[in-house]
Write an enzyme that holds these catalytic residues in place. Structure first.
Site, PDB file in Angstrom:
ATOM      1  N   GLU A 239       0.885  -1.173   0.000  1.00  0.00           N
ATOM      2  CA  GLU A 239       0.000   0.000   0.000  1.00  0.00           C
ATOM      3  C   GLU A 239       0.917   1.216   0.000  1.00  0.00           C
ATOM      4  O   GLU A 239       1.542   1.527   1.014  1.00  0.00           O
ATOM      5  CB  GLU A 239      -0.896  -0.005   1.255  1.00  0.00           C
ATOM      6  N   CYS A 273      -2.172   9.384   2.309  1.00  0.00           N
ATOM      7  CA  CYS A 273      -1.939   8.830   0.975  1.00  0.00           C
ATOM      8  C   CYS A 273      -3.117   9.135   0.055  1.00  0.00           C
ATOM      9  O   CYS A 273      -2.968   9.205  -1.146  1.00  0.00           O
ATOM     10  CB  CYS A 273      -1.706   7.330   1.061  1.00  0.00           C
TER      11      CYS A 273
HETATM   12  P1  NAD Z   1       8.553   4.642   4.617  1.00  0.00           P
HETATM   13  O1  NAD Z   1       8.539   3.815   3.408  1.00  0.00           O
HETATM   14  O2  NAD Z   1       9.707   5.540   4.837  1.00  0.00           O
HETATM   15  O3  NAD Z   1       8.472   3.743   5.943  1.00  0.00           O
HETATM   16  C1  NAD Z   1       7.397   2.851   6.158  1.00  0.00           C
HETATM   17  C2  NAD Z   1       7.866   1.743   7.089  1.00  0.00           C
HETATM   18  O4  NAD Z   1       8.859   0.965   6.427  1.00  0.00           O
HETATM   19  C3  NAD Z   1       8.492   2.225   8.391  1.00  0.00           C
HETATM   20  O5  NAD Z   1       8.059   1.385   9.433  1.00  0.00           O
HETATM   21  C4  NAD Z   1       9.978   2.057   8.129  1.00  0.00           C
HETATM   22  O6  NAD Z   1      10.748   1.855   9.302  1.00  0.00           O
HETATM   23  C5  NAD Z   1       9.991   0.799   7.285  1.00  0.00           C
HETATM   24  N1  NAD Z   1      11.170   0.655   6.424  1.00  0.00           N
HETATM   25  C6  NAD Z   1      11.921   1.616   5.855  1.00  0.00           C
HETATM   26  N2  NAD Z   1      12.906   1.063   5.103  1.00  0.00           N
HETATM   27  C7  NAD Z   1      12.764  -0.288   5.200  1.00  0.00           C
HETATM   28  C8  NAD Z   1      13.458  -1.404   4.647  1.00  0.00           C
HETATM   29  N3  NAD Z   1      14.502  -1.246   3.844  1.00  0.00           N
HETATM   30  N4  NAD Z   1      13.021  -2.631   4.945  1.00  0.00           N
HETATM   31  C9  NAD Z   1      11.935  -2.830   5.749  1.00  0.00           C
HETATM   32  N5  NAD Z   1      11.256  -1.813   6.327  1.00  0.00           N
HETATM   33  C10 NAD Z   1      11.657  -0.551   6.043  1.00  0.00           C
HETATM   34  O7  NAD Z   1       7.188   5.458   4.607  1.00  0.00           O
HETATM   35  P2  NAD Z   1       6.689   6.543   5.636  1.00  0.00           P
HETATM   36  O8  NAD Z   1       7.475   7.779   5.399  1.00  0.00           O
HETATM   37  O9  NAD Z   1       6.638   5.961   7.011  1.00  0.00           O
HETATM   38  O10 NAD Z   1       5.184   6.748   5.173  1.00  0.00           O
HETATM   39  C11 NAD Z   1       4.807   7.682   4.212  1.00  0.00           C
HETATM   40  C12 NAD Z   1       4.490   6.992   2.900  1.00  0.00           C
HETATM   41  O11 NAD Z   1       3.512   5.983   3.099  1.00  0.00           O
HETATM   42  C13 NAD Z   1       3.888   7.928   1.877  1.00  0.00           C
HETATM   43  O12 NAD Z   1       4.448   7.679   0.620  1.00  0.00           O
HETATM   44  C14 NAD Z   1       2.427   7.554   1.878  1.00  0.00           C
HETATM   45  O13 NAD Z   1       1.737   7.869   0.701  1.00  0.00           O
HETATM   46  C15 NAD Z   1       2.484   6.095   2.135  1.00  0.00           C
HETATM   47  N6  NAD Z   1       1.218   5.606   2.668  1.00  0.00           N
HETATM   48  C16 NAD Z   1       0.450   4.775   1.902  1.00  0.00           C
HETATM   49  C17 NAD Z   1      -0.781   4.351   2.368  1.00  0.00           C
HETATM   50  C18 NAD Z   1      -1.668   3.430   1.558  1.00  0.00           C
HETATM   51  O14 NAD Z   1      -2.542   2.821   2.144  1.00  0.00           O
HETATM   52  N7  NAD Z   1      -1.486   3.310   0.257  1.00  0.00           N
HETATM   53  C19 NAD Z   1      -1.206   4.751   3.625  1.00  0.00           C
HETATM   54  C20 NAD Z   1      -0.402   5.580   4.363  1.00  0.00           C
HETATM   55  C21 NAD Z   1       0.820   6.000   3.884  1.00  0.00           C
END
Ligand code: NAD
Length: 519
Positions: A239, A273
């Site tokens: 997502e 998002c």
């Molecule tokens: P992010 O990708 O930076 O982090 C998300 C999660 O992934 C965190 O828990 C982080 O610690 C973990 N993570 C980071 N690198 C990783 C790796 N290499 N391996 C495993 N885990 C890892 O995202 P964010 O900044 O926390 O969230 C914002 C983003 O999320 C925006 O792009 C937003 O649009 C998206 N989002 C999407 C939805 C949806 O339902 N489509 C909902 C909410 C947010």
């Protein structure tokens, strides 16, 4: 709340005040292996429970959450900087609604489903069973840290899986709160485990072969996780981000559209998002609509009290992204209708960005193409329905969209042509509020769907089962094939030809059956 990793402690900073308000112990990476062992052991007994028994645990979770709604909202609000009413509505309520929906529907959705058996397999019974996958790894972001962790968790748990959650390191207090919620609700040990930490911990968890990965976050991380998962063919749901268009036609209820678009763009400081991140307005009402938007924004209050409308940003990294996008847009000729040039932003006491509407932008600009994830709304005029659709679809994302018109036939026609996982007519974002609808994105906004029936079934192997009573000695398609070819030809002609010929079907079927008896 934001956090900084210091040794093995996550330091928690309230983004609305800039104060350090707590520390959370990080989960050491060396514990990851043990967590999987625990989860696999707990799976044996948890998966053996009936769905009804597992629903019993969800009921306790819901009741505990309802009794503690205010404290949970307070934690979410402090941890994210969002105003408390948004924490209550968009994090706590949505989670409670998902639990209630699952309580009501899980038994039916996850029980074996009978499927019709075709005539060629006459006499057998066919059905689908939903078998839990094992250990599900849920990795969640910081913008709706409760909802976006809890909903996939409970959806996986009800099917009989055990869960390891890796919540965002940016909002670790909510991660801690989730861990406590499951403990207080009396879930058996290790059915739910929470790993507190950052991306290194997330990477360690994905590399240890969970049976399913449910990831919500950025496109960048989603691609890393997908690549890692592919090495062991681990199924995933992703997502990801969005750059959601709102299309306002001249025949819309403009007063409603202005209120709706302003809410859709600025709720949760635009860190959604599904937020309206680019606005297309039919040229005949463009100036009038800009004035309406301006009036709406003028009424908004930014702050931290119960009566404020817009809280702070959650994560300082996001401010830098938005600052850079805005500066670049302004340097390319964009004009501010509301908000301030980033050089005047006041971020000393918390990370607040004023709701910012900009015009004089083109669809090619970074601020219209890249996700901003903040309270920024670029506006572009359009002349025709086709042009609006083309502009809206001209994006690498496709998560959500809104269409505003009182000509419902037209609005539905446009909705059908948008390449998007969700579209709302004359409202914003509300598809996610109906747990019966699937949720997910097209293009780079994600892979897969959850919520609704599929939201429970993705966490299960769909197992096809057929049962024969075992009395007959053989089957028509089994050996020997001698003299069967022409009989099959005629049987299939009768069955699949222009017109079904049941006489022919029964004649050749019975002949084949007779041969079976002889063999
Ligand atoms: P992010 O990708 O930076 O982090 C998300 C999660 O992934 C965190 O828990 C982080 O610690 C973990 N993570 C980071 N690198 C990783 C790796 N290499 N391996 C495993 N885990 C890892 O995202 P964010 O900044 O926390 O969230 C914002 C983003 O999320 C925006 O792009 C937003 O649009 C998206 N989002 C999407 C939805 C949806 O339902 N489509 C909902 C909410 C947010």
């Amino acid at each position: 709340m934001n956090s900084v990793t210091e040794g093995k402690v996550l330091e928690v900073i309230c983004p609305a005040t800039g104060e350090v308000i707590a520390t959370i112990d990080e989960t050491p990476i060396e514990e990851v292996e043990k967590m999987y062992e625990n989860a696999r052991e707990a799976f044996l007994s948890w998966s053996a429970l009936s769905i009804k028994q597992r629903i019993g645990y969800l009921v306790k979770l819901r009741e505990y959450m309802v009794d503690h709604m205010d404290e949970i909202s307070e934690t979410v609000s402090k941890d994210t900087g969002k105003v408390k009413v948004e924490a209550l509505i968009a994090d706590v309520m949505t989670t409670l609604d998902a639990i209630s929906h699952i309580e009501k529907h899980a038994e039916k959705v996850l029980s074996p489903q009978r499927v019709a058996t075709p005539i060629l397999l006459f006499g057998k019974k066919s059905y689908i069973e939903y078998m839990p996958r094992g250990v599900v790894l849920v990795i969640s972001p910081w913008n709706y840290p409760l909802q976006l962790s809890m909903v996939p968790m409970i959806s996986a748990l009800i099917g009989g899986n055990t869960v390891i959650l890796k919540p965002s390191e940016v909002t670790p207090l909510v991660g801690k709160c989730i861990e406590e919620l499951f403990e207080k609700a009396g879930f058996p040990k290790h059915v739910v485990q929470v790993a507190h930490g950052g991306k290194e911990l997330g990477a360690a968890l994905t590399s240890k072969k969970p049976d399913y990965i449910f990831f919500t976050g950025s496109v960048r991380t989603g691609k890393i996780i997908q690549a890692q998962a592919a090495k062991d063919l681990i199924p995933t749901t992703l997502e990801l981000g969005g750059k959601d268009p709102a299309i306002v036609f001249a025949d819309a209820n403009l007063a409603r559209a202005a209120k709706g678009v302003v809410w859709g763009a600025f709720t949760n400081s635009g860190q959604v998002c599904m937020s309206s991140e680019r606005l297309y307005v039919e040229v005949a009402v463009y100036h009038e609509f800009i004035s309406l938007l301006k009036e709406e924004v003028a009424n908004l209050k930014q702050g931290t009290s119960h009566d404020d409308d817009i809280g702070s940003m959650t994560f300082p990294g996001q401010l830098t992204i938005i600052e850079q996008q805005l500066k670049s847009a302004i340097s390319e000729g964009a004009s501010l209708v509301t908000g301030e040039d980033p050089k005047h932003w006041e971020t000393k006491k918390g990370w607040f960005i004023p709701p910012t509407i900009i015009t004089n932008v083109t669809n090619e600009m970074e601020i219209v193409q890249e996700e901003s994830f903040g309270p920024i709304l670029p506006v572009i005029p359009f002349e025709t329905e086709d042009e609006a659709i083309r502009l809206a679809n001209d994006s690498v994302y496709g998560l959500n969209a809104s269409v505003w018109s009182l000509d419902i036939a037209k609005a539905r026609r446009v909705a059908s042509k948008l390449v998007s996982g969700n579209v709302v007519v004359n409202d914003v974002m509300v598809t996610v509020g109906n747990h019966g609808l699937p949720f997910g994105g097209t293009k780079q906004s994600g892979v897969g769907r959850y919520h609704g029936e599929q939201g429970l079934r993705i966490f299960c192997h769909e197992k096809a089962i057929m049962v024969d009573n075992g009395n007959s000695t053989t089957e028509i398609q089994w050996y020997p094939y001698k003299n069967k070819y022409n009989l099959f030809l005629n049987l299939f002609k009768g069955l699949f030809g222009k017109k079904k010929d049941w006489k022919m079907v029964s004649k050749y079927y019975l002949k084949l059956k007779k041969m079976d008896k002889k063999s």
